[in-house]
Enzyme design. Structure first.
Site, mmCIF file in Angstrom:
data_model
loop_
_atom_site.group_PDB
_atom_site.id
_atom_site.type_symbol
_atom_site.label_atom_id
_atom_site.label_comp_id
_atom_site.label_asym_id
_atom_site.label_seq_id
_atom_site.Cartn_x
_atom_site.Cartn_y
_atom_site.Cartn_z
ATOM 1 N N LEU A 79 0.826 -1.204 -0.068
ATOM 2 C CA LEU A 79 -0.087 -0.036 -0.078
ATOM 3 C C LEU A 79 1.074 1.403 0.103
ATOM 4 C CD1 LEU A 79 -2.468 -1.086 3.081
ATOM 5 C CD2 LEU A 79 -2.628 -1.441 0.589
ATOM 6 N N CYS A 80 0.446 2.208 -0.800
ATOM 7 C CA CYS A 80 1.275 3.364 -0.998
ATOM 8 C C CYS A 80 1.454 4.165 0.459
ATOM 9 C CB CYS A 80 1.052 4.442 -2.121
ATOM 10 S SG CYS A 80 1.560 5.870 -1.887
ATOM 11 N N VAL A 81 2.330 4.635 1.047
ATOM 12 C CA VAL A 81 2.053 5.407 2.412
ATOM 13 C C VAL A 81 1.493 6.466 2.654
ATOM 14 C CG1 VAL A 81 4.676 6.179 2.309
ATOM 15 C CG2 VAL A 81 3.335 5.833 4.587
#
Lengths: 130, 134
Positions: free
Chosen positions: A77-79
């Protein structure tokens, strides 16, 4: 073939997450390597373990988790996208002073460099979304 | 080192959805990877480059200034589809001036924006190794 997936839409709202899952599963069954699935934009909502669909519906998050457990698929997941949308792991929760985390098993949170790496490392980057 | 040809294809208006803003984030992060990078703007994506944007009425932070940083990140080729501009009553003069400095040409300041027709853009897309869609 080494394949990377980009999922740009949230579960249930949009078919992208379903199609991406079926694509990943079929690719693995055909003997391809799914190097990573990167979740961006609302796609990060695939990775919350608080997901509670009706019992007679498919469980999009759990399917991803099971794919990771069965085949070692790297679910990222993109932070920045995750922070905006309230998805965090224990480290992120602590850093941002939150009282809970909600990341699902098999997922991890990391930066956009992990997406660019997919583009560079894989034979194909397949995008799911509008 | 082998460098891949990466295109960031922008198809959406800058505001209304988050795709353009988060898409630009990927371009800026991706610049650190030293690949052969370009951007393309089609459809409502051409509005991303329109000059004189004011988001104060929206209560949103404008991210237009980030496009001006692209030259410093060595993202120096921005292709804008001519037909998309014309369909929206725009031309190159309506776009933000975006430039880069060419170190191989005595740091001459050059425009990053290249208006190309649909057929040319099709050829450019076909020549890429990877196309990111935002």
């Amino acid at each position: 073939m080494k394949i990377g997936l980009l999922v740009n839409e949230g579960p249930y709202q949009h078919q992208a997450a379903d199609t991406a899952y079926h694509f990943a599963k079929a690719a693995i069954e055909k003997g391809h390597e799914v190097f990573r699935v990167f979740f961006y934009h609302d796609g990060v909502n695939n990775g919350t373990r608080l997901t509670t669909p009706p019992q007679d519906d498919r469980h999009v998050q759990r399917r991803w988790t099971e794919l990771a457990e069965a085949h070692g698929v790297d679910l990222v997941l993109c932070v920045a996208a995750a922070q905006r949308r309230g998805i965090c792991d224990p480290d992120e929760a602590k850093r941002n002073g939150k009282d809970a985390d909600n990341i699902a098993p098999g997922f991890r949170i990391s930066g956009l460099g992990q997406l660019v790496e997919v583009a560079i490392e894989c034979d194909r980057l397949v995008t799911f979304g509008d | 080192m082998f460098r891949k040809k990466l295109m960031y294809l922008n198809r959406r208006a800058p505001y209304g959805t988050i795709y353009a803003a988060e898409g630009l984030e990927v371009v800026l992060i991706g610049a650190a990877f030293d690949q052969d990078v370009c951007m393309a703007f089609v459809g409502d994506g051409v509005y991303q480059l329109k000059a004189g944007q004011d988001t104060s009425g929206l209560g949103l932070k404008s991210f237009s200034p980030a496009y001006r940083a692209l030259g410093d990140y060595d993202v120096t080729r921005l292709y804008v589809e001519r037909e998309s501009l014309e369909e929206r009553g725009l031309d190159a003069g309506d776009l933000m001036p975006l430039t880069w400095e060419d170190e191989d040409d005595d740091w001459a300041e050059k425009s990053s924006i290249h208006v190309v027709d649909r057929a040319e853009l099709t050829r450019l897309i076909d020549a890429q190794d990877v196309v990111f869609n935002f």
